[in-house]
Design a protein around this motif. Structure first.
Motif, short mmCIF file in Angstrom:
data_model
loop_
_atom_site.label_atom_id
_atom_site.label_comp_id
_atom_site.label_asym_id
_atom_site.label_seq_id
_atom_site.Cartn_x
_atom_site.Cartn_y
_atom_site.Cartn_z
N VAL A 21 -58.21 -35.37 -7.05
CA VAL A 21 -57.55 -36.60 -7.46
C VAL A 21 -56.27 -36.30 -8.23
O VAL A 21 -55.25 -36.98 -8.08
N GLN A 22 -56.28 -35.25 -9.05
CA GLN A 22 -55.10 -34.95 -9.84
C GLN A 22 -53.95 -34.41 -8.99
O GLN A 22 -52.81 -34.34 -9.45
N GLN A 23 -54.24 -34.04 -7.75
CA GLN A 23 -53.14 -33.72 -6.85
C GLN A 23 -52.31 -34.97 -6.56
O GLN A 23 -51.15 -34.89 -6.19
N PHE A 24 -52.96 -36.14 -6.70
CA PHE A 24 -52.25 -37.40 -6.52
C PHE A 24 -51.50 -37.79 -7.78
O PHE A 24 -50.32 -38.12 -7.74
N ILE A 25 -52.21 -37.79 -8.90
CA ILE A 25 -51.68 -38.44 -10.10
C ILE A 25 -51.74 -37.57 -11.33
O ILE A 25 -51.53 -38.04 -12.43
N GLY A 26 -52.01 -36.30 -11.15
CA GLY A 26 -52.05 -35.40 -12.30
C GLY A 26 -50.66 -34.95 -12.69
O GLY A 26 -49.68 -35.22 -12.01
N PRO A 27 -50.55 -34.27 -13.83
CA PRO A 27 -49.25 -33.79 -14.30
C PRO A 27 -48.54 -32.94 -13.26
O PRO A 27 -49.13 -32.08 -12.62
N MET A 47 -52.06 -46.51 -14.43
CA MET A 47 -52.64 -45.92 -15.64
C MET A 47 -54.16 -45.83 -15.54
O MET A 47 -54.77 -44.87 -16.03
N TYR A 48 -54.78 -46.83 -14.91
CA TYR A 48 -56.23 -46.75 -14.70
C TYR A 48 -56.57 -45.56 -13.81
O TYR A 48 -57.49 -44.78 -14.12
N CYS A 49 -55.85 -45.41 -12.71
CA CYS A 49 -56.13 -44.30 -11.79
C CYS A 49 -55.94 -42.95 -12.47
O CYS A 49 -56.74 -42.03 -12.28
N GLY A 50 -54.88 -42.83 -13.27
CA GLY A 50 -54.64 -41.58 -13.97
C GLY A 50 -55.73 -41.27 -14.98
O GLY A 50 -56.21 -40.14 -15.09
N THR A 51 -56.15 -42.29 -15.74
CA THR A 51 -57.21 -42.10 -16.73
C THR A 51 -58.54 -41.78 -16.06
O THR A 51 -59.28 -40.90 -16.50
N LYS A 52 -58.83 -42.48 -14.99
CA LYS A 52 -60.07 -42.27 -14.25
C LYS A 52 -60.15 -40.84 -13.72
O LYS A 52 -61.22 -40.21 -13.72
N SER A 53 -59.02 -40.28 -13.30
CA SER A 53 -59.02 -38.94 -12.72
C SER A 53 -59.46 -37.88 -13.72
O SER A 53 -60.02 -36.84 -13.36
N LEU A 54 -59.25 -38.15 -15.01
CA LEU A 54 -59.59 -37.17 -16.04
C LEU A 54 -61.07 -37.18 -16.39
O LEU A 54 -61.55 -36.28 -17.08
N GLN A 55 -61.79 -38.20 -15.92
CA GLN A 55 -63.20 -38.29 -16.26
C GLN A 55 -64.11 -37.97 -15.08
O GLN A 55 -65.32 -38.15 -15.14
N LEU A 56 -63.50 -37.49 -14.00
CA LEU A 56 -64.31 -37.05 -12.86
C LEU A 56 -64.83 -35.65 -13.10
O LEU A 56 -64.27 -34.88 -13.90
N ARG A 57 -65.89 -35.29 -12.40
CA ARG A 57 -66.36 -33.92 -12.53
C ARG A 57 -65.32 -32.97 -11.93
O ARG A 57 -64.54 -33.36 -11.04
N PRO A 58 -65.27 -31.72 -12.39
CA PRO A 58 -64.17 -30.81 -12.04
C PRO A 58 -63.86 -30.71 -10.56
O PRO A 58 -62.69 -30.66 -10.17
N THR A 59 -64.88 -30.68 -9.72
CA THR A 59 -64.63 -30.52 -8.28
C THR A 59 -63.86 -31.70 -7.71
O THR A 59 -63.00 -31.54 -6.84
N LEU A 60 -64.16 -32.92 -8.20
CA LEU A 60 -63.44 -34.10 -7.75
C LEU A 60 -62.11 -34.26 -8.48
O LEU A 60 -61.13 -34.74 -7.93
N GLN A 61 -62.09 -33.84 -9.74
CA GLN A 61 -60.89 -34.01 -10.56
C GLN A 61 -59.69 -33.30 -9.97
O GLN A 61 -58.58 -33.82 -9.94
#
Length: 597
Positions: free
Chosen positions: A217-223, A200-214
């Motif tokens: 990361v969301q390829q790992f844990i995004g919807p 849950m930390y990793c998923g939440t953290k992914s949403l607060q990264l800048r778009p290029t990094l987001q």
């Protein structure tokens, strides 16, 4: 066992999470209003005597006075103990690494009377040590909170306590009762599984990264993604492994029951100590451990530092890993020690690289075997993403070894703050438990970031009761056959109420009807059994044992013969709960997994 814990009220202003680790422990917290604006606005505990509130953890060390009163926690506990011991005050007691006593193997079950030993081997009730540490953390938070605001009662605080996914129900109940003893209200305690918190930390953290990094990361844990998540607890006693599928609403569905084993970094430390026993003899090394606690602390800190960075190219190119030895140990270094075992230079122990690698070997091999076995699961065929958190995963040798287990196209993510990912995620988990219970308020809240939530889990065990059915010579062992009149029955049949691997959700309830024969009986006692097998047949099969007894209150219907009662089990979030129904109404039922009977 959690029979009455309810999350229906939503008056909590704070969520305080305690990550109770084998080697390190700490708490963190957040306010409900802050969470709605920024889920990662999380505050840490006060470390030492300073006013610094940091997101960090302290060694899981508890110091007691000679009269067995709590005195200190963390690094200060270790330092004070060493100081007292060196000045001749040998009655003080230090407890370290005691959490692993709750890990049950070979049908060993946690109970209230279990004992743990201090650093000198003197026993004490485990419940007392756990209670004292949790009370200290609770009181430390209360003092910290009073500095910024007054008048916040326990009614407005939700407590989240992390537990390894591999703990069974008796260990979970032990931790809950230890938390209740210092005044944490039963209805305000949540037990959270460590790998879920980190996810849950990793998923939440992914949403607060800048778009290029987001995007990456969301390829790992995004919807819509699927990933295998590996947690190695800091310095830890355990490794927890779980796998999730993430749907479009950021809800996590578990693909198999979270599991793992006692293969954390402390095993590497144990291998190092065995190596030192080989050099100095076991007798001399144990004397050093007992008589020089300050020297042992320094040795552990230096080795922990080297352990975490070991495995890089520089270490491969070097012949030795250098560890500073305390004087009380290096003065006894045997001059005849073969150079391929160890070399001493002044107070420096030079460990050949091949020996340092060997310290990790057994632990990493056990982890590898377990992961490979789990990856045979059909649900995991297409998973090629791995997230690693925890202090032990920081070691280069661990990263490289784990990467060698998975196919070459597997992507790996090691997030920032991986050592405290579980702690931070536990705060987020507690907040989501509050917010999910009030959909209307959640819709109109100021929350601007959607946080992940656990949608479903899988049952690690099959749970059931002892029953008897008509004997079938093709299915049942002959030694279980008995006669009742003219009919033949099979005794000791495992009647499954919840099946291992089944998807757990609030509506899933395992139930069975039973009867009271004695009309004067005021209670109905039903023994509950558990096993990891999804298809158990008999209650005395290997790896199957009695978990506890479900006790149903029958006092209102005393005098009635053959009273029919529906008894059953269900999982409320991470804890097993029980229920009983008589004439379509719920009646009081309790369950004790900590009994020694």
């Amino acid at each position: 066992m959690n029979e009455t814990c309810s999350l229906s009220d939503n008056q909590d202003l704070f969520v305080v999470a305690i990550d109770f680790g084998t080697s390190y422990t700490g708490y963190a917290y957040s306010q409900r209003d802050d969470f709605e604006k920024d889920p990662l606005r999380i505050m840490g505990m006060r470390i030492g005597s300073t006013n610094n509130h940091v997101l960090a953890k302290e060694p899981t060390s508890v110091l007691l006075t000679p009269s067995d009163k709590f005195y200190a926690f963390g690094k200060s506990a270790e330092d004070i103990y060493a100081e007292k011991y060196s000045s001749g005050e040998t009655g003080w007691r230090l407890f370290k690494y005691f959490k692993m006593n709750l890990y049950n193997t070979e049908n060993k079950k946690t109970n209230r009377e279990m004992m743990i030993e201090d650093c000198k081997g003197v026993p004490m009730p485990a419940m007392e040590v756990f209670r004292m540490l949790l009370r200290h953390l609770k009181e430390t938070f209360a003092r910290q909170l009073e500095e910024s605001m007054n008048g916040i009662s326990d009614d407005f605080i939700r407590w989240v306590i992390t537990v390894p996914a591999i703990w069974d129900d008796s260990a979970k109940q032990f931790m809950r009762e230890a938390a209740e003893k210092p005044g944490m209200k039963k209805s305000k305690i949540i037990l959270a599984l460590e790998p879920e918190c980190a996810a849950m930390y990793c998923g939440t953290k992914s949403l607060q990264l800048r778009p290029t990094l987001q995007r990456g990361v969301q390829q790992f844990i995004g919807p819509g993604s699927r990933y295998m998540y590996v947690l190695l607890d800091i310095g830890g006693g355990t490794i927890d492994i779980t796998a999730h599928e993430v749907n479009k609403d950021f809800l996590y569905d578990e693909l198999f029951a979270a599991n793992g084993g006692p293969w954390g970094g402390d095993n590497v430390n144990s291998a190092f100590y065995e190596y030192l026993c080989k050099i100095f003899t076991k007798e001399k090394f144990l004397q050093f451990c007992q008589n020089s606690p300050d020297g042992l602390n320094d040795l552990e800190i230096d080795f922990e530092r080297k352990k975490r960075i070991f495995g890089g190219k520089k270490d491969v190119d070097n012949k030795y890993i250098v560890i500073k030895l305390p004087y009380s140990l290096f003065k006894d270094f045997p001059l005849e020690t073969p150079r391929d075992l160890a070399v001493i230079e002044n107070d420096k122990l030079k460990i050949p690289v091949n020996h340092m690698q060997a310290f990790f070997e057994t632990t990493l091999n056990k982890i590898s075997t377990h992961i490979r076995e789990k990856m045979r699961n059909k649900e995991l065929e297409n998973i090629n993403k791995v997230i690693m958190v925890g202090g032990f995963s920081i070691a280069n040798i661990v990263k490289d070894h784990l990467k060698s287990i998975f196919p070459g196209d597997t992507k790996f993510l090691c997030p920032d703050n991986s050592e405290i990912a579980t702690l931070l995620g536990a705060v987020i988990y507690g907040q989501t438990q509050i917010h999910k219970l009030s959909p209307q308020k959640r819709e109109c809240s100021k929350q601007t970031i959607i946080t992940p939530m656990i949608n479903s889990r899988r049952s690690r065990y099959s749970y059931g009761i002892d029953s008897h059915i008509c004997f079938n010579p093709k299915k049942h062992p002959i030694n279980k056959k008995f006669k009742d009149g003219m009919e033949e029955f099979c005794k000791d049949v495992f009647w499954v109420l919840l099946k291992a691997g089944s998807i757990l959700h609030p509506t899933l309830k395992g139930r069975m009807s039973t009867f009271t024969i004695d009309k004067t009986a005021k209670t109905l006692d039903v023994d509950i059994y558990r096993t990891e097998s999804p298809n158990p047949k008999i209650i005395d099969e290997p790896e199957c044992y009695k978990l506890g007894t479900l006790v149903v209150d029958m006092s209102e219907d005393v005098g009635t013969k053959n009273r029919e009662i529906q008894t059953g089990l269900q999982y409320n979030d991470t804890e097993l709960s029980v229920f009983a129904i008589n004439n379509d109404r719920m009646i009081k039922a309790t369950f004790d997994a900590l009994s020694t009977v």
